[in-house]
Every structure is written in C-alpha cells, then in structure tokens.
Design an enzyme around this catalytic site. Structure first.
Site, PDB file in Angstrom:
ATOM      1  CG  HIS A 113     -22.227 -29.246   5.156  1.00 62.36           C
ATOM      2  ND1 HIS A 113     -22.502 -27.907   5.305  1.00 62.36           N
ATOM      3  CD2 HIS A 113     -21.936 -29.421   3.854  1.00 62.36           C
ATOM      4  CE1 HIS A 113     -22.387 -27.316   4.137  1.00 62.36           C
ATOM      5  NE2 HIS A 113     -22.040 -28.208   3.233  1.00 62.36           N
TER       6      HIS A 113
HETATM    7  C1  T46 Z   1     -21.683 -26.374   0.612  1.00 57.15           C
HETATM    8  C2  T46 Z   1     -21.113 -25.061   0.980  1.00 57.15           C
HETATM    9  C3  T46 Z   1     -19.907 -24.722   0.150  1.00 57.15           C
HETATM   10  C4  T46 Z   1     -31.235 -24.016  -0.120  1.00 57.15           C
HETATM   11  O1  T46 Z   1     -32.450 -23.858   0.100  1.00 57.15           O
HETATM   12  N1  T46 Z   1     -30.816 -24.357  -1.369  1.00 57.15           N
HETATM   13  C5  T46 Z   1     -29.490 -24.542  -1.670  1.00 57.15           C
HETATM   14  O2  T46 Z   1     -29.158 -24.850  -2.824  1.00 57.15           O
HETATM   15  C6  T46 Z   1     -28.512 -24.337  -0.613  1.00 57.15           C
HETATM   16  C7  T46 Z   1     -27.028 -24.530  -0.906  1.00 57.15           C
HETATM   17  C8  T46 Z   1     -28.946 -23.997   0.626  1.00 57.15           C
HETATM   18  N2  T46 Z   1     -30.303 -23.819   0.864  1.00 57.15           N
HETATM   19  C9  T46 Z   1     -30.740 -23.398   2.202  1.00 57.15           C
HETATM   20  C10 T46 Z   1     -30.487 -24.398   3.310  1.00 57.15           C
HETATM   21  C11 T46 Z   1     -30.271 -23.522   4.525  1.00 57.15           C
HETATM   22  O3  T46 Z   1     -31.516 -23.195   5.092  1.00 57.15           O
HETATM   23  O4  T46 Z   1     -29.990 -22.234   2.559  1.00 57.15           O
HETATM   24  C12 T46 Z   1     -29.685 -22.244   3.941  1.00 57.15           C
HETATM   25  C13 T46 Z   1     -28.178 -22.136   4.175  1.00 57.15           C
HETATM   26  O5  T46 Z   1     -27.537 -23.359   3.743  1.00 57.15           O
HETATM   27  P1  T46 Z   1     -26.286 -23.983   4.507  1.00 57.15           P
HETATM   28  O6  T46 Z   1     -26.389 -23.708   5.937  1.00 57.15           O
HETATM   29  O7  T46 Z   1     -26.155 -25.401   4.071  1.00 57.15           O
HETATM   30  O8  T46 Z   1     -25.101 -23.103   3.866  1.00 57.15           O
HETATM   31  P2  T46 Z   1     -23.523 -23.232   4.033  1.00 57.15           P
HETATM   32  O9  T46 Z   1     -22.963 -21.943   3.601  1.00 57.15           O
HETATM   33  O10 T46 Z   1     -23.151 -23.739   5.370  1.00 57.15           O
HETATM   34  O11 T46 Z   1     -23.111 -24.385   2.962  1.00 57.15           O
HETATM   35  C14 T46 Z   1     -23.293 -24.188   1.569  1.00 57.15           C
HETATM   36  C15 T46 Z   1     -23.974 -25.390   0.919  1.00 57.15           C
HETATM   37  O12 T46 Z   1     -25.188 -25.716   1.620  1.00 57.15           O
HETATM   38  C16 T46 Z   1     -23.111 -26.619   0.891  1.00 57.15           C
HETATM   39  O13 T46 Z   1     -23.650 -27.560  -0.020  1.00 57.15           O
HETATM   40  O14 T46 Z   1     -20.966 -27.290   0.236  1.00 57.15           O
HETATM   41  O15 T46 Z   1     -22.039 -23.983   0.935  1.00 57.15           O
END
Ligand code: T46
Length: 135
Positions: free
Chosen positions: A51
């Site tokens: 993303h």
């Molecule tokens: C990024 C990379 C480096 C939350 O509820 N609060 C938060 O602050 C974050 C970061 C995530 N979430 C929830 C949203 C999803 O349900 O945690 C779950 C996993 O998030 P996501 O799939 O976006 O995680 P990654 O590892 O793909 O990405 C993350 C960050 O979201 C993103 O901002 O830059 O790490």
C-alpha cells in the site's frame, strides 16, 4: 506531500553496559510522532504492506531481526534491508511499500506522524500509479 525515502543513522548512547537509542520529537527525529506500533511474529514467507499513504511520514526500525523493504515512488523502485536497531528508514508520502523476508525474530518498530486512518491508505496498486501521475 512530496514522496521521499531516506535511511537514517540513529545515534547510539553506548557504554560498557551496552547500547541505547533515544528518539523524541525534536531530538534525532525529523517529524513529530503521534503513533507507535510494531510488527512481530510475521510467519515465514509472508509479505506485508502493499500500500501507499497519501500523507504520512513513518520511521521504520528493525529493533530485532531483519526484513527487506521495497519502496516505489517518483518512478523508481528501491530496496532496503533493515537489520540494525541503530538505523531507521524514513518514508514520506506517496510511496508504495512492501515488506518481505521477515526473520522469525523480527520486531519492526514504526514511528508515525499521524494517528491511524484507513482513509489515508491507498491499497490498490493501479490507484497508486494514477495518484502518482497527478501528484
Ligand atoms: C505501513 C507498514 C510499514 C490499526 O488498527 N492501527 C494501526 O496503527 C495500524 C498500523 C494497523 N491497524 C490495523 C489495520 C489492520 O486491520 O492492523 C491491521 C494490520 O494492518 P496492515 O494490514 O495495514 O499492516 P501492514 O503490516 O501491511 O502495514 C503496516 C501499516 O499499516 C502501514 O501504515 O506503512 O506497516
């Protein structure tokens, strides 16, 4: 917001007992932090990210273990191996990021300039490319 990626050396306060890195708003941090999260226990072979953010600055630090980050922005693609707790990858703005090859012990600490908002995410690659064109 301008897209940019920078690898930043973090100052170590070391002595005979070991090492300590301190980061605070205005102290070795080029942006104000509103949120901290960390990624750990990533299963073998699993990749994360895929993303971009519309307006967010983040500093990623592998405080333990290692992972590989790819960053696509301004029509270029860069790759970084994060494996040191005294090194941070600063990602600003519209950058398509992917995280791969997490070691089983990897703890990836992330300092973010804003609170969590799903509205700031672009999770579709084609939408990212279109946004880049018009940025
Ligand atoms: C990024 C990379 C480096 C939350 O509820 N609060 C938060 O602050 C974050 C970061 C995530 N979430 C929830 C949203 C999803 O349900 O945690 C779950 C996993 O998030 P996501 O799939 O976006 O995680 P990654 O590892 O793909 O990405 C993350 C960050 O979201 C993103 O901002 O830059 O790490």
């Amino acid at each position: 917001m301008t897209a940019n990626v920078d690898l930043i050396a973090l100052k170590i306060h070391g002595d005979e007992r070991g090492s300590l890195v301190a980061l605070g708003n205005g102290h070795h941090l080029p942006f104000d932090v509103k949120r901290v999260y960390y990624i750990f226990g990533t299963k073998e072979g699993v990749s994360r990210g895929f993303h971009a953010h519309k307006k967010l600055t983040q500093l990623l630090i592998a405080v333990r273990g290692s992972c590989r980050i790819t960053c696509e922005y301004n029509n270029k693609k860069e790759e970084y191996i994060l494996s040191r707790p005294d090194e941070g990858l600063q990602i600003d703005g519209l950058v398509w990021r992917e995280m791969h090859d997490f070691s089983s012990d990897c703890v990836l600490l992330v300092l973010a300039s804003d609170y969590y908002s799903e509205a700031d995410y672009i999770r579709d690659y084609q939408t990212f490319l279109n946004e880049e064109l018009h940025d």
